[in-house]
Scaffold this motif. Structure first.
Motif, mmCIF file in Angstrom:
data_model
loop_
_atom_site.group_PDB
_atom_site.id
_atom_site.type_symbol
_atom_site.label_atom_id
_atom_site.label_comp_id
_atom_site.label_asym_id
_atom_site.label_seq_id
_atom_site.Cartn_x
_atom_site.Cartn_y
_atom_site.Cartn_z
ATOM 1 N N SER A 9 1.038 -1.114 0.352
ATOM 2 C CA SER A 9 0.166 -0.050 -0.065
ATOM 3 C C SER A 9 0.806 1.319 0.148
ATOM 4 O O SER A 9 2.191 1.034 -0.051
ATOM 5 C CB SER A 9 -1.604 -0.174 0.969
ATOM 6 N N THR A 11 0.292 3.855 2.466
ATOM 7 C CA THR A 11 0.096 4.394 3.870
ATOM 8 C C THR A 11 1.393 3.665 4.078
ATOM 9 O O THR A 11 1.365 4.210 5.414
ATOM 10 C CB THR A 11 -0.747 3.349 4.095
ATOM 11 N N GLY A 61 -8.425 7.762 7.959
ATOM 12 C CA GLY A 61 -9.319 8.576 6.708
ATOM 13 C C GLY A 61 -10.600 7.562 6.655
ATOM 14 O O GLY A 61 -11.454 8.067 6.777
ATOM 15 N N HIS A 85 -14.862 1.666 -0.718
ATOM 16 C CA HIS A 85 -14.016 1.327 0.992
ATOM 17 C C HIS A 85 -15.040 1.776 2.410
ATOM 18 O O HIS A 85 -14.664 1.031 2.719
ATOM 19 C CB HIS A 85 -12.573 2.775 1.347
ATOM 20 N N TYR A 89 -14.933 -1.088 3.888
ATOM 21 C CA TYR A 89 -13.661 -2.214 4.753
ATOM 22 C C TYR A 89 -13.820 -0.659 6.361
ATOM 23 O O TYR A 89 -12.486 -0.297 6.546
ATOM 24 C CB TYR A 89 -11.754 -1.295 4.300
ATOM 25 N N GLU A 137 -15.714 7.469 -4.459
ATOM 26 C CA GLU A 137 -14.788 7.786 -4.349
ATOM 27 C C GLU A 137 -13.802 7.782 -5.682
ATOM 28 O O GLU A 137 -13.776 7.281 -6.434
ATOM 29 C CB GLU A 137 -14.706 5.892 -3.983
ATOM 30 N N ASN A 141 -10.009 2.908 -4.895
ATOM 31 C CA ASN A 141 -9.380 2.094 -4.585
ATOM 32 C C ASN A 141 -9.518 0.773 -4.967
ATOM 33 O O ASN A 141 -8.491 -0.032 -5.573
ATOM 34 C CB ASN A 141 -9.261 2.405 -2.895
ATOM 35 N N ASP A 170 -15.030 10.844 -0.963
ATOM 36 C CA ASP A 170 -14.019 9.496 -0.503
ATOM 37 C C ASP A 170 -12.738 10.215 -1.177
ATOM 38 O O ASP A 170 -12.942 9.622 -2.283
ATOM 39 C CB ASP A 170 -14.024 8.702 -0.239
ATOM 40 N N ALA A 172 -9.331 10.358 -0.062
ATOM 41 C CA ALA A 172 -8.127 9.449 0.100
ATOM 42 C C ALA A 172 -7.521 9.984 -1.297
ATOM 43 O O ALA A 172 -6.232 10.196 -0.796
ATOM 44 C CB ALA A 172 -8.369 8.054 0.646
ATOM 45 N N CYS A 198 -6.375 12.291 2.347
ATOM 46 C CA CYS A 198 -5.971 11.856 3.348
ATOM 47 C C CYS A 198 -4.358 12.366 2.944
ATOM 48 O O CYS A 198 -4.271 12.776 2.074
ATOM 49 C CB CYS A 198 -5.974 9.923 3.114
ATOM 50 N N SER A 200 -1.616 10.575 4.665
ATOM 51 C CA SER A 200 -1.056 9.405 4.507
ATOM 52 C C SER A 200 -1.058 8.416 4.374
ATOM 53 O O SER A 200 -0.378 7.724 3.936
ATOM 54 C CB SER A 200 -1.490 8.519 6.301
ATOM 55 N N LYS A 201 -1.359 8.675 2.456
ATOM 56 C CA LYS A 201 -1.223 7.471 1.559
ATOM 57 C C LYS A 201 0.212 7.601 0.618
ATOM 58 O O LYS A 201 0.959 8.051 0.886
ATOM 59 C CB LYS A 201 -3.282 7.661 0.249
ATOM 60 N N ARG A 317 -3.371 -6.724 -5.180
ATOM 61 C CA ARG A 317 -2.596 -5.343 -5.811
ATOM 62 C C ARG A 317 -1.164 -4.721 -4.938
ATOM 63 O O ARG A 317 -0.525 -5.305 -4.515
ATOM 64 C CB ARG A 317 -3.407 -4.738 -4.897
HETATM 65 N N1 TLP Z 1 -7.092 1.889 1.822
HETATM 66 C C1 TLP Z 1 -6.009 1.189 2.319
HETATM 67 C C2 TLP Z 1 -7.343 -0.258 3.309
HETATM 68 O O1 TLP Z 1 -7.985 0.229 4.099
HETATM 69 C C3 TLP Z 1 -7.523 -0.886 2.080
HETATM 70 C C4 TLP Z 1 -5.605 1.035 1.478
HETATM 71 O O2 TLP Z 1 -3.819 0.245 2.413
HETATM 72 O O3 TLP Z 1 -5.478 1.300 0.511
HETATM 73 N N2 TLP Z 1 -10.589 5.960 1.644
HETATM 74 C C5 TLP Z 1 -9.398 5.083 1.013
HETATM 75 C C6 TLP Z 1 -10.045 5.387 -0.437
HETATM 76 C C7 TLP Z 1 -8.973 4.348 1.085
HETATM 77 O O4 TLP Z 1 -7.829 3.393 0.072
HETATM 78 C C8 TLP Z 1 -8.184 3.736 1.792
HETATM 79 C C9 TLP Z 1 -7.679 2.958 3.511
HETATM 80 C C10 TLP Z 1 -9.279 5.127 3.213
HETATM 81 C C11 TLP Z 1 -10.460 5.702 2.605
HETATM 82 C C12 TLP Z 1 -9.023 4.794 4.805
HETATM 83 O O5 TLP Z 1 -8.117 5.677 5.476
HETATM 84 P P1 TLP Z 1 -7.170 5.370 7.254
HETATM 85 O O6 TLP Z 1 -6.380 3.744 6.584
HETATM 86 O O7 TLP Z 1 -7.101 6.432 6.886
HETATM 87 O O8 TLP Z 1 -8.753 5.197 7.775
#
Ligand code: TLP
Length: 346
Positions: A9, A11, A61, A85, A89, A137, A141, A170, A172, A198, A200-201, A317
């Motif tokens: 990822s 992340t 996120g 997402h 998730y 989104e 993702n 979203d 992110a 986000c 943090s990505k 992925r």
């Molecule tokens: N995605 C993560 C996992 O949770 C799958 C990843 O490794 O890609 N929106 C989208 C579109 C995202 O891809 C993610 C994280 C989030 C929200 C959530 O962000 P965090 O991890 O900061 O809660």
């Protein structure tokens, strides 16, 4: 492990020395009293970039989306993409925390058109829940980092508004969409009432997201964030990393996209894989040979120091990011070739 090429990822990146310096230097205050100057600066900057009245720094996120769903949804049901997402998730958070049911609708590669959305809006009747929110989104993702075409998004935004249904985006990885297309962040954000981005990505900050919308919406989101346990104190140390990320790491996303393209091209040459050219930094690899299982492949790759994520029994992925260079991508490709040769000796 040293010398690991981590493609699980974007992340997984670690804050750079320059980012850590900014964190150490950050001026801070108690953000519950809205007195953290660094958090305030970040929120203002991101809201401006997105063309929204206000922004709210969030720990993740997931919380950002969940707060948005709670604060924005004006009914009992929210429409989202079936691969989204928020649906996959976020631990059923909309239902568990806010009593909101998600209505997942299958879009095309993560893109819901107005026709898709309209078909899911509930008619007013005593026996239907009320549709209170539409979640989009961009980039998407699970669809493989796909970019929502601006005209399709604008159409959904405009028609939803006419029906009085708010739209949450979203975003992110909205930074990736903007860099890939040249469309400003604010143009995408204009299609939605609330937007979460986000840090943090792909931008490489250790923590954080920002939820933006009208001043009134953000006031409500502040209350919801607190009720979810997400109010923070001297969060300026984290906001400083996010500010550094926004100021230094956006344009370079183009390098991640180029590397994802090179990785996909190389993988497409290996007979057992089907790979679509990526639009941004996420490469989805479908294992089309029945004799090769994604899990077995990821095990072999791990032995060779290449980490990827099996998102399904036949789907892997791989995500590019700022802690990888061209040589890492080349090394990953060789490892994929090797792993396939070992699993399917010719
Ligand atoms: N995605 C993560 C996992 O949770 C799958 C990843 O490794 O890609 N929106 C989208 C579109 C995202 O891809 C993610 C994280 C989030 C929200 C959530 O962000 P965090 O991890 O900061 O809660």
């Amino acid at each position: 492990m040293a010398n690991t090429v981590d493609l699980r990822s974007d992340t997984v990146t670690k804050p750079s020395p320059a980012m850590r310096e900014e964190m150490a230097r950050a001026e801070v205050g108690d953000d519950v009293y809205r007195e953290d100057p660094t958090v305030n600066r970040l929120q203002k900057l991101v809201a401006e970039l997105l063309g929204k009245e206000a922004g709210l720094f969030m720990p993740s996120g997931t919380m950002s989306n969940q707060v948005a769903v709670r604060a924005a949804c004006r009914g009992a049901e929210a429409i989202c993409d079936a691969e989204g997402h928020t649906f996959h998730y976020e631990m059923a958070g909309a239902a568990a925390r806010s009593g909101i049911q998600l209505f997942p609708v299958a879009g095309e590669r993560g893109v819901l058109t107005w026709a898709d959305v309209e078909g899911a809006i509930r008619p007013v009747a005593d026996y239907f829940p009320r549709t209170g929110l539409i979640c989009l989104e961009n980039t998407h993702n699970r669809a493989g980092g796909t970019v929502y075409p601006l005209d399709v998004m604008a159409d959904v935004g405009e028609k939803a508004r006419a029906r009085g249904i708010p739209v949450h985006l979203d975003g992110a990885r909205l930074w990736n969409a903007a860099v890939a297309t040249g469309v400003p962040l604010s143009a995408y954000a204009a299609c939605a009432d609330s937007v979460s981005v986000c840090f943090s990505k792909g931008l490489g900050a250790p923590v954080g997201s920002c939820l933006c919308g009208t001043r009134e919406f953000v006031e409500e989101a502040i209350m919801v964030r607190r009720s979810f346990g997400g109010a923070m104190r001297q969060a300026g140390v984290l906001a400083a990393a996010a500010l550094y990320a926004v100021e230094h790491n956006v344009d370079r996303l183009a390098d991640d996209h180029r590397r994802a393209g090179a990785l996909a091209e190389g993988l497409a040459d290996i007979a057992v894989f089907a790979v679509e050219p990526p639009q941004t930094n996420i490469v989805m690899v479908d294992v089309v040979n029945e004799a090769v299982a994604a899990a077995a492949l990821t095990d072999f790759l791990e032995e060779a120091g290449i980490l990827v994520h099996a998102v399904g029994p036949r789907r892997i992925r791989a995500v590019t990011h700022l802690d990888l260079d061209d040589a890492d991508v080349e090394r990953a490709l060789r490892a994929f070739e090797d792993a396939v040769a070992r699993l399917r000796p010719s």
